[in-house]
Design an enzyme around this catalytic site. Structure first.
Site, mmCIF file in Angstrom:
data_model
loop_
_atom_site.group_PDB
_atom_site.id
_atom_site.type_symbol
_atom_site.label_atom_id
_atom_site.label_comp_id
_atom_site.label_asym_id
_atom_site.label_seq_id
_atom_site.Cartn_x
_atom_site.Cartn_y
_atom_site.Cartn_z
ATOM 1 N N LYS A 152 -8.262 -0.850 6.670
ATOM 2 C CA LYS A 152 -8.626 -1.449 5.376
ATOM 3 C C LYS A 152 -7.723 -2.634 5.052
ATOM 4 O O LYS A 152 -8.172 -3.661 4.553
ATOM 5 C CB LYS A 152 -8.503 -0.399 4.260
ATOM 6 N N ASP A 189 -14.289 3.856 7.747
ATOM 7 C CA ASP A 189 -13.215 4.644 7.127
ATOM 8 C C ASP A 189 -13.732 5.403 5.914
ATOM 9 O O ASP A 189 -13.359 6.547 5.683
ATOM 10 C CB ASP A 189 -12.041 3.755 6.720
ATOM 11 N N HIS A 214 0.854 -1.192 0.000
ATOM 12 C CA HIS A 214 0.000 0.000 0.000
ATOM 13 C C HIS A 214 0.884 1.233 0.000
ATOM 14 O O HIS A 214 1.834 1.323 0.763
ATOM 15 C CB HIS A 214 -0.913 0.013 1.234
ATOM 16 N N ARG A 241 -12.933 13.818 6.402
ATOM 17 C CA ARG A 241 -11.598 14.402 6.596
ATOM 18 C C ARG A 241 -11.157 15.170 5.368
ATOM 19 O O ARG A 241 -10.522 16.221 5.455
ATOM 20 C CB ARG A 241 -10.585 13.287 6.899
ATOM 21 N N SER A 243 -6.697 4.701 9.222
ATOM 22 C CA SER A 243 -7.468 4.601 7.974
ATOM 23 C C SER A 243 -6.861 3.517 7.070
ATOM 24 O O SER A 243 -7.560 2.614 6.587
ATOM 25 C CB SER A 243 -7.436 5.972 7.288
#
Ligand code: URA
Length: 426
Positions: free
Chosen positions: A190, A164, A85, A171, A186
């Site tokens: 996930k 999220d 990620h 946000r 966050s």
């Protein structure tokens, strides 16, 4: 579940106090069910931006977000599962090259990706430039592609960490993205929900990163690695350079073309250095002894890419759509390109139509920027450095304004940029 008054939570955080586990669980549940007003949730988020979170608060917050939805079950996949990620960058097409590479090495990459917002691109937007490519797979379809091919890149379904999804949207419009505990929870909620055994984080550092400063990027990486380990996901992080755009293109279809060229062995050095380092880190985490670079040389990564695109409904031989309008951005002086600001290039590509201002906006598959020259390249005064692509010529003026001061040309040839800055992990 106990009920609380959200104003008490806001006051506690505002004054530097600590939220209890019950208060956090209640808030995440109530906001997901939309029984807390957006303005109250925004106030709490802003208090967290200023005051931070204690380790125990962060852990409870992350688990509450994770528990707001389902956790995927990858137990039917025989190969070791490992994902990557990135915290988001400009020209960051690494996922498109890396997922097929690690699949060709015998790992399975269940990559659930996002869309771009602001100046950073999103993997799903890039893949959707391929005619027919379907990013919205059901859980069963995703598992089938993963089992058959060894990699899948698709969107996270609505049941994966829905808290999220809601909090991130809030946000984004309340200036509360830039917070280490909020970013870490966050991303990790996930990724833990995705069910992968191992995870490598590409934490970007530099002008186009969420947290441009290296000490904050390091703290973010350490926080996420600890969260992963606490949930039995083998996790490590590389801090990588995001001062210059990665590779030679920024824009959806342009980046797909560059990714395919990279899979054919024609990738630029900076992009390949980051991709190979991340792929090696992924394989090491799951104990697979393989050389990711060899999958480019022997064509096996390209074969995996073609198989994945086909399995997701896309045409791997389709040419990417081309923008009808072009303009160049030229060198102010002769010499060597010394700097090319990634954030400015990202904003310009976004203004050309490659990105979206609001979540519901469409993106252009063909708009974007080609970097004809990168730092270290020699240029003559007036020679094109960037080529801007757009569907509509009216977009150029604003995009060119974003590039004001973005390019530096000097008499000395700079050293090639260091791409891998640090590793954080076990
Ligand atoms: N990416 C995410 O998924 N969440 C953040 O908060 C920032 C980047």
């Amino acid at each position: 579940m106990a009920r609380f008054d959200v104003v008490d939570l806001i006051r506690t955080k505002r004054d530097g106090g600590t939220l209890t586990d019950d208060q956090i669980r209640w808030f995440i549940d109530a906001y997901t069910k939309e029984t807390v007003a957006h303005e109250q949730a925004s106030a709490l988020l802003m208090a967290i931006v200023w005051r931070g979170m204690e380790p125990n608060e962060l852990s409870t917050w992350t688990v509450a977000m994770l528990s707001s939805g389902e956790r995927m079950d990858l137990s039917s996949i025989k190969a070791p599962t490992v994902d990557k990620h990135s915290t988001g960058g400009v020209g960051d097409k690494v996922s498109l090259i890396l997922a097929p590479m690690v699949a060709a090495c015998g790992a399975a990459d269940p990559m659930l990706s996002g869309r771009g917002l602001g100046h950073t691109g999103g993997t799903l937007d890039k893949l959707e430039a391929i005619p027919g490519y379907d990013v919205d797979l059901s859980g069963d379809e995703m598992l089938r592609v993963l089992a058959d091919v060894g990699c899948v890149i698709c969107s996270a379904g609505p049941d994966l960490a829905p808290a999220d999804r809601k909090l991130y949207a809030l946000r984004d419009v309340t200036g509360t993205v830039e917070s280490i505990p909020l970013i870490a929870s966050s991303i990790m909620s996930k990724k833990i929900a995705e069910g992968t055994e191992a995870l490598v984080l590409d934490v970007k550092v530099g002008s186009a990163a969420f947290l441009p400063d290296i000490s904050m990027a390091r703290e973010l990486a350490e926080t996420m690695v600890k969260l992963g380990e606490a949930h039995d996901v083998k996790t490590s992080a590389l801090l990588t350079n995001m001062d210059i755009p990665l590779g030679r293109t920024a824009g959806n279809g342009l980046e797909v073309t560059e990714s395919v060229e990279s899979l054919q062995g024609k990738g630029p050095d900076d992009l390949m250095a980051v991709t190979i380092a991340l792929a090696q880190e992924m394989l090491d985490l799951v104990g697979l002894k393989a050389d990711p670079a060899s999958t480019i040389e022997d064509g096996s990564a390209l074969e995996k890419w073609r198989a994945m695109v086909t399995a997701q409904g896309g045409d791997p031989d389709a040419k990417m759509p081309e923008a009808p309008e072009r303009r160049t951005f030229d060198a102010p002086d002769g010499g060597f390109v010394a700097g090319l600001d990634a954030r400015a290039v990202g904003i310009a590509a976004w203004r050309l139509g490659a990105g979206r201002a609001r979540k519901e906006d469409p993106v252009s598959p063909s708009a974007g920027i080609v970097c004809l020259k990168k730092p270290g390249d020699e240029v003559e005064a007036g020679e094109p450095i960037l080529e801007l692509h757009a569907d509509d010529p009216d977009r150029f003026e604003n995009a060119v304004a974003a590039l004001d001061g973005a390019v530096q040309v000097g008499p000395e040839q700079p050293e090639p940029p260091k791409m891998i800055l640090e590793r954080i992990g076990p």
